[in-house]
Design a protein around this motif. Structure first.
Motif, PDB file in Angstrom:
ATOM      1  N   THR A  15       0.825  -1.204   0.000  1.00 55.57           N
ATOM      2  CA  THR A  15       0.000   0.000   0.000  1.00 55.57           C
ATOM      3  C   THR A  15       0.859   1.254   0.000  1.00 55.57           C
ATOM      4  O   THR A  15       0.672   2.162  -0.816  1.00 55.57           O
ATOM      5  N   VAL A  16       1.804   1.315   0.905  1.00 55.93           N
ATOM      6  CA  VAL A  16       2.662   2.496   1.014  1.00 55.93           C
ATOM      7  C   VAL A  16       3.561   2.615  -0.217  1.00 55.93           C
ATOM      8  O   VAL A  16       3.766   3.723  -0.742  1.00 55.93           O
ATOM      9  N   SER A  17       4.072   1.503  -0.706  1.00 52.51           N
ATOM     10  CA  SER A  17       4.921   1.551  -1.909  1.00 52.51           C
ATOM     11  C   SER A  17       4.144   2.051  -3.113  1.00 52.51           C
ATOM     12  O   SER A  17       4.645   2.870  -3.889  1.00 52.51           O
ATOM     13  N   GLY A  18       2.912   1.572  -3.271  1.00 55.32           N
ATOM     14  CA  GLY A  18       2.084   2.052  -4.376  1.00 55.32           C
ATOM     15  C   GLY A  18       1.795   3.536  -4.262  1.00 55.32           C
ATOM     16  O   GLY A  18       1.807   4.261  -5.258  1.00 55.32           O
ATOM     17  N   ALA A  19       1.541   4.010  -3.047  1.00 60.75           N
ATOM     18  CA  ALA A  19       1.267   5.432  -2.847  1.00 60.75           C
ATOM     19  C   ALA A  19       2.504   6.275  -3.145  1.00 60.75           C
ATOM     20  O   ALA A  19       2.413   7.328  -3.784  1.00 60.75           O
ATOM     21  N   VAL A  20       3.663   5.825  -2.701  1.00 59.05           N
ATOM     22  CA  VAL A  20       4.898   6.565  -2.975  1.00 59.05           C
ATOM     23  C   VAL A  20       5.203   6.550  -4.467  1.00 59.05           C
ATOM     24  O   VAL A  20       5.628   7.564  -5.041  1.00 59.05           O
ATOM     25  N   LEU A  21       4.974   5.418  -5.129  1.00 57.51           N
ATOM     26  CA  LEU A  21       5.188   5.359  -6.578  1.00 57.51           C
ATOM     27  C   LEU A  21       4.237   6.299  -7.310  1.00 57.51           C
ATOM     28  O   LEU A  21       4.619   6.924  -8.299  1.00 57.51           O
ATOM     29  N   MET A  22       2.993   6.387  -6.842  1.00 55.96           N
ATOM     30  CA  MET A  22       2.041   7.314  -7.476  1.00 55.96           C
ATOM     31  C   MET A  22       2.554   8.738  -7.416  1.00 55.96           C
ATOM     32  O   MET A  22       2.379   9.507  -8.355  1.00 55.96           O
ATOM     33  N   ILE A  23       3.173   9.109  -6.328  1.00 52.91           N
ATOM     34  CA  ILE A  23       3.680  10.467  -6.179  1.00 52.91           C
ATOM     35  C   ILE A  23       4.904  10.691  -7.052  1.00 52.91           C
ATOM     36  O   ILE A  23       5.081  11.756  -7.632  1.00 52.91           O
ATOM     37  N   GLY A  88      14.653  11.992  -9.497  1.00 50.02           N
ATOM     38  CA  GLY A  88      15.949  12.058  -8.842  1.00 50.02           C
ATOM     39  C   GLY A  88      16.072  11.075  -7.696  1.00 50.02           C
ATOM     40  O   GLY A  88      15.089  10.705  -7.057  1.00 50.02           O
ATOM     41  N   PHE A  89      17.291  10.657  -7.451  1.00 56.09           N
ATOM     42  CA  PHE A  89      17.564   9.725  -6.359  1.00 56.09           C
ATOM     43  C   PHE A  89      17.249  10.379  -5.020  1.00 56.09           C
ATOM     44  O   PHE A  89      16.743   9.728  -4.109  1.00 56.09           O
ATOM     45  N   LYS A  90      17.525  11.686  -4.910  1.00 56.22           N
ATOM     46  CA  LYS A  90      17.264  12.388  -3.654  1.00 56.22           C
ATOM     47  C   LYS A  90      15.773  12.413  -3.328  1.00 56.22           C
ATOM     48  O   LYS A  90      15.384  12.248  -2.181  1.00 56.22           O
ATOM     49  N   ARG A  91      14.949  12.607  -4.350  1.00 57.14           N
ATOM     50  CA  ARG A  91      13.508  12.654  -4.124  1.00 57.14           C
ATOM     51  C   ARG A  91      12.995  11.297  -3.648  1.00 57.14           C
ATOM     52  O   ARG A  91      12.186  11.210  -2.736  1.00 57.14           O
ATOM     53  N   GLY A  92      13.451  10.221  -4.287  1.00 49.27           N
ATOM     54  CA  GLY A  92      13.042   8.882  -3.868  1.00 49.27           C
ATOM     55  C   GLY A  92      13.532   8.561  -2.467  1.00 49.27           C
ATOM     56  O   GLY A  92      12.809   7.966  -1.665  1.00 49.27           O
ATOM     57  N   LEU A  93      14.768   8.936  -2.158  1.00 52.58           N
ATOM     58  CA  LEU A  93      15.324   8.695  -0.829  1.00 52.58           C
ATOM     59  C   LEU A  93      14.578   9.509   0.227  1.00 52.58           C
ATOM     60  O   LEU A  93      14.285   9.007   1.314  1.00 52.58           O
ATOM     61  N   LEU A  94      14.229  10.757  -0.119  1.00 52.82           N
ATOM     62  CA  LEU A  94      13.490  11.596   0.812  1.00 52.82           C
ATOM     63  C   LEU A  94      12.090  11.030   1.055  1.00 52.82           C
ATOM     64  O   LEU A  94      11.599  11.019   2.196  1.00 52.82           O
ATOM     65  N   SER A  95      11.454  10.527   0.011  1.00 54.96           N
ATOM     66  CA  SER A  95      10.130   9.907   0.163  1.00 54.96           C
ATOM     67  C   SER A  95      10.217   8.676   1.056  1.00 54.96           C
ATOM     68  O   SER A  95       9.383   8.476   1.941  1.00 54.96           O
ATOM     69  N   PHE A  96      11.209   7.835   0.821  1.00 50.43           N
ATOM     70  CA  PHE A  96      11.378   6.637   1.638  1.00 50.43           C
ATOM     71  C   PHE A  96      11.656   7.009   3.092  1.00 50.43           C
ATOM     72  O   PHE A  96      11.111   6.383   4.009  1.00 50.43           O
ATOM     73  N   ALA A  97      12.480   8.027   3.315  1.00 48.88           N
ATOM     74  CA  ALA A  97      12.783   8.446   4.681  1.00 48.88           C
ATOM     75  C   ALA A  97      11.527   8.971   5.377  1.00 48.88           C
ATOM     76  O   ALA A  97      11.302   8.695   6.561  1.00 48.88           O
ATOM     77  N   GLY A  98      10.693   9.711   4.654  1.00 51.59           N
ATOM     78  CA  GLY A  98       9.450  10.216   5.229  1.00 51.59           C
ATOM     79  C   GLY A  98       8.498   9.092   5.603  1.00 51.59           C
ATOM     80  O   GLY A  98       7.876   9.114   6.666  1.00 51.59           O
ATOM     81  N   VAL A  99       8.387   8.113   4.727  1.00 49.01           N
ATOM     82  CA  VAL A  99       7.510   6.970   5.013  1.00 49.01           C
ATOM     83  C   VAL A  99       8.049   6.173   6.197  1.00 49.01           C
ATOM     84  O   VAL A  99       7.287   5.746   7.072  1.00 49.01           O
ATOM     85  N   ALA A 100       9.359   5.967   6.250  1.00 50.57           N
ATOM     86  CA  ALA A 100       9.955   5.227   7.359  1.00 50.57           C
ATOM     87  C   ALA A 100       9.751   5.972   8.680  1.00 50.57           C
ATOM     88  O   ALA A 100       9.429   5.358   9.703  1.00 50.57           O
TER      89      ALA A 100
END
Length: 174
Positions: A15-23, A88-100
């Motif tokens: 669920t969270v991965s799909g939501a982050v991918l949507m963004i 960008g890698f930074k955007r994906g890393l920032l999204s993952f850090a926010g979700v974590a």
């Protein structure tokens, strides 16, 4: 750890991965596929909560109808999808850090939460209970929703017909 907890964590991760991918995704078709995965995993969470009727409605309405309508809307409209934008890698890393961080905060908040005595018979025959409630107690709102959907369908047909007439009129004036 029991199987229900493992299933919850797997479905929550999807669920969270799909939501982050949507963004983060840029192509609209890919966004809709991620949205569909999110809807399906939410339906799985409903099944874990013994809400089979809600899970069925989630799959039927959201995963099926809404996703298909979005895909048809994309296919039937004109758009330029040739531009490629890299995430960008930074955007994906920032999204993952926010979700974590959100997961850790919520986990700490509910780790020692106690609800006391739980009702054990709520999930028994819940689809029958929903049907009885809809068609006895909430029959007027149920019928009202049906009429509103019918009016919306007729309005969409009228708007589509007017656009076709406007296009024919514009071609005739040229």
């Amino acid at each position: 750890m029991n199987g229900e907890l493992i299933a919850f964590f797997v479905l929550a991760l999807i669920t969270v991965s799909g939501a982050v991918l949507m963004i983060n995704l840029k192509k609209v078709v890919h966004i809709i596929v991620a949205l569909s995965f999110t809807f399906l995993s939410i339906a799985g969470l409903y099944v874990l909560l013994s809400a089979e009727f809600i899970a069925f409605v989630q799959v039927l309405i959201y995963s099926g109808a809404v996703s298909i309508v979005m895909l048809f809307g994309i296919m039937l409209t004109k758009h330029d999808d040739k531009s490629t934008v890299t995430v960008g890698f930074k955007r994906g890393l920032l999204s993952f850090a926010g979700v974590a961080a959100f997961f850790i905060i919520v986990f700490i908040g509910i780790n020692d939460l106690s609800f006391g005595q739980q009702a054990t018979s709520l999930h028994e025959f819940n689809t029958r209970q929903v049907g009885i409630e809809i068609f006895s107690k909430y029959v007027i709102p149920f019928e009202t929703v049906g009429v509103i959907l019918l009016v919306a369908l007729i309005g969409a047909i009228v708007l589509a017909k007017n656009e076709d007439e406007d296009e024919k009129e514009a071609k005739g004036n040229e």
